[in-house]
Write a protein that holds these residues in place. Structure first.
Motif, PDB file in Angstrom:
ATOM      1  N   ARG A 135      -6.511   0.676   6.542  1.00  0.00           N
ATOM      2  CA  ARG A 135      -5.926   0.074   5.338  1.00  0.00           C
ATOM      3  C   ARG A 135      -6.260   0.876   4.082  1.00  0.00           C
ATOM      4  O   ARG A 135      -5.736   0.587   3.011  1.00  0.00           O
ATOM      5  CB  ARG A 135      -6.444  -1.367   5.168  1.00  0.00           C
ATOM      6  CG  ARG A 135      -6.069  -2.267   6.325  1.00  0.00           C
ATOM      7  CD  ARG A 135      -6.880  -3.534   6.309  1.00  0.00           C
ATOM      8  NE  ARG A 135      -8.283  -3.223   6.618  1.00  0.00           N
ATOM      9  CZ  ARG A 135      -9.269  -4.101   6.590  1.00  0.00           C
ATOM     10  NH1 ARG A 135      -9.039  -5.343   6.235  1.00  0.00           N
ATOM     11  NH2 ARG A 135     -10.494  -3.742   6.895  1.00  0.00           N
ATOM     12  N   LEU A 136      -7.155   1.835   4.206  1.00  0.00           N
ATOM     13  CA  LEU A 136      -7.657   2.635   3.087  1.00  0.00           C
ATOM     14  C   LEU A 136      -8.258   1.721   2.021  1.00  0.00           C
ATOM     15  O   LEU A 136      -9.249   1.060   2.286  1.00  0.00           O
ATOM     16  CB  LEU A 136      -6.586   3.586   2.546  1.00  0.00           C
ATOM     17  CG  LEU A 136      -6.135   4.661   3.538  1.00  0.00           C
ATOM     18  CD1 LEU A 136      -4.982   5.493   2.960  1.00  0.00           C
ATOM     19  CD2 LEU A 136      -7.281   5.565   3.949  1.00  0.00           C
ATOM     20  N   ILE A 137      -7.692   1.662   0.833  1.00  0.00           N
ATOM     21  CA  ILE A 137      -8.287   0.867  -0.249  1.00  0.00           C
ATOM     22  C   ILE A 137      -7.760  -0.557  -0.178  1.00  0.00           C
ATOM     23  O   ILE A 137      -6.554  -0.789  -0.204  1.00  0.00           O
ATOM     24  CB  ILE A 137      -7.960   1.485  -1.623  1.00  0.00           C
ATOM     25  CG1 ILE A 137      -8.529   2.897  -1.701  1.00  0.00           C
ATOM     26  CG2 ILE A 137      -8.523   0.615  -2.751  1.00  0.00           C
ATOM     27  CD1 ILE A 137      -8.089   3.677  -2.921  1.00  0.00           C
ATOM     28  N   HIS A 138      -8.695  -1.507  -0.088  1.00  0.00           N
ATOM     29  CA  HIS A 138      -8.344  -2.931  -0.015  1.00  0.00           C
ATOM     30  C   HIS A 138      -9.546  -3.737  -0.495  1.00  0.00           C
ATOM     31  O   HIS A 138     -10.543  -3.168  -0.939  1.00  0.00           O
ATOM     32  CB  HIS A 138      -7.919  -3.322   1.408  1.00  0.00           C
ATOM     33  CG  HIS A 138      -8.977  -3.045   2.428  1.00  0.00           C
ATOM     34  ND1 HIS A 138      -9.938  -3.952   2.757  1.00  0.00           N
ATOM     35  CD2 HIS A 138      -9.239  -1.926   3.152  1.00  0.00           C
ATOM     36  CE1 HIS A 138     -10.747  -3.431   3.665  1.00  0.00           C
ATOM     37  NE2 HIS A 138     -10.341  -2.200   3.912  1.00  0.00           N
ATOM     38  N   GLY A 139      -9.465  -5.040  -0.421  1.00  0.00           N
ATOM     39  CA  GLY A 139     -10.476  -5.928  -0.991  1.00  0.00           C
ATOM     40  C   GLY A 139     -11.906  -5.670  -0.549  1.00  0.00           C
ATOM     41  O   GLY A 139     -12.820  -5.674  -1.371  1.00  0.00           O
ATOM     42  N   GLN A 173     -14.358  -4.770  -3.452  1.00  0.00           N
ATOM     43  CA  GLN A 173     -15.256  -5.847  -3.860  1.00  0.00           C
ATOM     44  C   GLN A 173     -16.661  -5.759  -3.266  1.00  0.00           C
ATOM     45  O   GLN A 173     -17.606  -6.257  -3.857  1.00  0.00           O
ATOM     46  CB  GLN A 173     -14.648  -7.215  -3.497  1.00  0.00           C
ATOM     47  CG  GLN A 173     -13.389  -7.522  -4.248  1.00  0.00           C
ATOM     48  CD  GLN A 173     -13.644  -7.671  -5.737  1.00  0.00           C
ATOM     49  OE1 GLN A 173     -14.605  -8.301  -6.167  1.00  0.00           O
ATOM     50  NE2 GLN A 173     -12.785  -7.078  -6.542  1.00  0.00           N
ATOM     51  N   ALA A 174     -16.799  -5.134  -2.098  1.00  0.00           N
ATOM     52  CA  ALA A 174     -18.107  -5.115  -1.439  1.00  0.00           C
ATOM     53  C   ALA A 174     -18.727  -3.716  -1.367  1.00  0.00           C
ATOM     54  O   ALA A 174     -19.849  -3.513  -1.813  1.00  0.00           O
ATOM     55  CB  ALA A 174     -17.982  -5.698  -0.025  1.00  0.00           C
ATOM     56  N   ASN A 204     -19.095   4.580   9.053  1.00  0.00           N
ATOM     57  CA  ASN A 204     -18.760   3.167   9.200  1.00  0.00           C
ATOM     58  C   ASN A 204     -17.306   3.069   9.642  1.00  0.00           C
ATOM     59  O   ASN A 204     -16.429   3.661   9.016  1.00  0.00           O
ATOM     60  CB  ASN A 204     -18.959   2.442   7.866  1.00  0.00           C
ATOM     61  CG  ASN A 204     -18.421   1.036   7.885  1.00  0.00           C
ATOM     62  OD1 ASN A 204     -17.303   0.797   7.467  1.00  0.00           O
ATOM     63  ND2 ASN A 204     -19.209   0.118   8.384  1.00  0.00           N
ATOM     64  N   ILE A 205     -17.071   2.331  10.717  1.00  0.00           N
ATOM     65  CA  ILE A 205     -15.705   2.064  11.156  1.00  0.00           C
ATOM     66  C   ILE A 205     -15.321   0.701  10.598  1.00  0.00           C
ATOM     67  O   ILE A 205     -15.906  -0.311  10.949  1.00  0.00           O
ATOM     68  CB  ILE A 205     -15.584   2.064  12.697  1.00  0.00           C
ATOM     69  CG1 ILE A 205     -16.135   3.358  13.296  1.00  0.00           C
ATOM     70  CG2 ILE A 205     -14.134   1.817  13.113  1.00  0.00           C
ATOM     71  CD1 ILE A 205     -15.404   4.602  12.905  1.00  0.00           C
ATOM     72  N   ALA A 214     -17.700  -4.973   8.470  1.00  0.00           N
ATOM     73  CA  ALA A 214     -16.653  -5.122   7.460  1.00  0.00           C
ATOM     74  C   ALA A 214     -17.188  -4.934   6.048  1.00  0.00           C
ATOM     75  O   ALA A 214     -16.550  -4.301   5.212  1.00  0.00           O
ATOM     76  CB  ALA A 214     -15.986  -6.487   7.600  1.00  0.00           C
ATOM     77  N   VAL A 215     -18.355  -5.508   5.788  1.00  0.00           N
ATOM     78  CA  VAL A 215     -18.955  -5.460   4.454  1.00  0.00           C
ATOM     79  C   VAL A 215     -20.444  -5.120   4.588  1.00  0.00           C
ATOM     80  O   VAL A 215     -21.019  -5.267   5.666  1.00  0.00           O
ATOM     81  CB  VAL A 215     -18.766  -6.802   3.695  1.00  0.00           C
ATOM     82  CG1 VAL A 215     -17.294  -7.051   3.385  1.00  0.00           C
ATOM     83  CG2 VAL A 215     -19.341  -7.966   4.479  1.00  0.00           C
ATOM     84  N   PRO A 216     -21.066  -4.666   3.506  1.00  0.00           N
ATOM     85  CA  PRO A 216     -22.463  -4.206   3.596  1.00  0.00           C
ATOM     86  C   PRO A 216     -23.457  -5.227   4.155  1.00  0.00           C
ATOM     87  O   PRO A 216     -24.384  -4.846   4.868  1.00  0.00           O
ATOM     88  CB  PRO A 216     -22.817  -3.864   2.149  1.00  0.00           C
ATOM     89  CG  PRO A 216     -21.523  -3.578   1.492  1.00  0.00           C
ATOM     90  CD  PRO A 216     -20.525  -4.462   2.160  1.00  0.00           C
ATOM     91  N   ASN A 217     -23.281  -6.500   3.864  1.00  0.00           N
ATOM     92  CA  ASN A 217     -24.262  -7.490   4.326  1.00  0.00           C
ATOM     93  C   ASN A 217     -23.942  -8.079   5.696  1.00  0.00           C
ATOM     94  O   ASN A 217     -24.658  -8.949   6.177  1.00  0.00           O
ATOM     95  CB  ASN A 217     -24.449  -8.595   3.289  1.00  0.00           C
ATOM     96  CG  ASN A 217     -23.178  -9.377   3.033  1.00  0.00           C
ATOM     97  OD1 ASN A 217     -22.122  -9.056   3.565  1.00  0.00           O
ATOM     98  ND2 ASN A 217     -23.282 -10.402   2.212  1.00  0.00           N
ATOM     99  N   ALA A 218     -22.891  -7.588   6.366  1.00  0.00           N
ATOM    100  CA  ALA A 218     -22.552  -8.041   7.718  1.00  0.00           C
ATOM    101  C   ALA A 218     -23.460  -7.336   8.732  1.00  0.00           C
ATOM    102  O   ALA A 218     -24.041  -6.284   8.447  1.00  0.00           O
ATOM    103  CB  ALA A 218     -21.092  -7.743   8.025  1.00  0.00           C
TER     104      ALA A 218
END
Length: 154
Positions: A11-15, A19-20, A100-101, A141-145
């Protein structure tokens, strides 16, 4: 070379990125190696609109991307749409310790690794090459996952 983070996300650049990841990583710039994005001004414009103004966006083909990164003084987030694009960068001299995938959506004959990560044989081939170089491969998906190692499916 000021590469702070490398991520593969179709998706390249997305939420999640905006945001994270970007605030967590304290980067200056998003660098996307994507020849077809560069060739299509509309795609590059949409990517720019998706990114907050305080972050620089650079879209180049793979080889030019590496030349650019070598000369940059900024903190760079490398974002590729495919594992092959990342492998091409590594072959061209990208030095990273981990990747990161992010999102790699469903496709025919792909194996599900996580809710948003499906790997086909071509993806696995390039990931094996990356893994063979001692580069850690994980998905989250996000840093804290919770980080999930990709090594088990290779």
């Amino acid at each position: 070379m000021p590469i702070v983070f490398a991520r593969v996300d179709d998706r390249l650049i997305h939420g999640q990125v905006v945001q994270a990841w970007l605030p967590e990583l304290n980067v200056d710039e998003v660098l996307i190696p994507c020849a077809k994005c560069r060739a299509n001004l509309l795609n590059e414009t949409l990517l720019r609109l998706s990114l907050p103004y305080e972050y620089k966006l650079t879209v180049l083909d793979s080889h030019a991307c590496m030349q650019y990164a070598r000369k940059s003084n900024g903190r760079i987030f490398i974002l590729t749409g495919t594992v092959q694009e990342l492998a091409d960068l590594i072959e061209d001299g990208l030095q990273i310790k981990s990747v990161n995938i992010g999102g790699m959506h469903f496709k025919e004959h792909a194996q599900k690794l996580a809710d948003n990560v499906f790997l086909d044989e071509q993806d696995k081939h390039f990931l094996r090459i990356i893994d063979g170089l001692g580069i850690r491969i994980e998905t989250r998906a996000v840093p804290n996952a919770k980080s999930i190692s990709v090594k088990g499916v290779l």
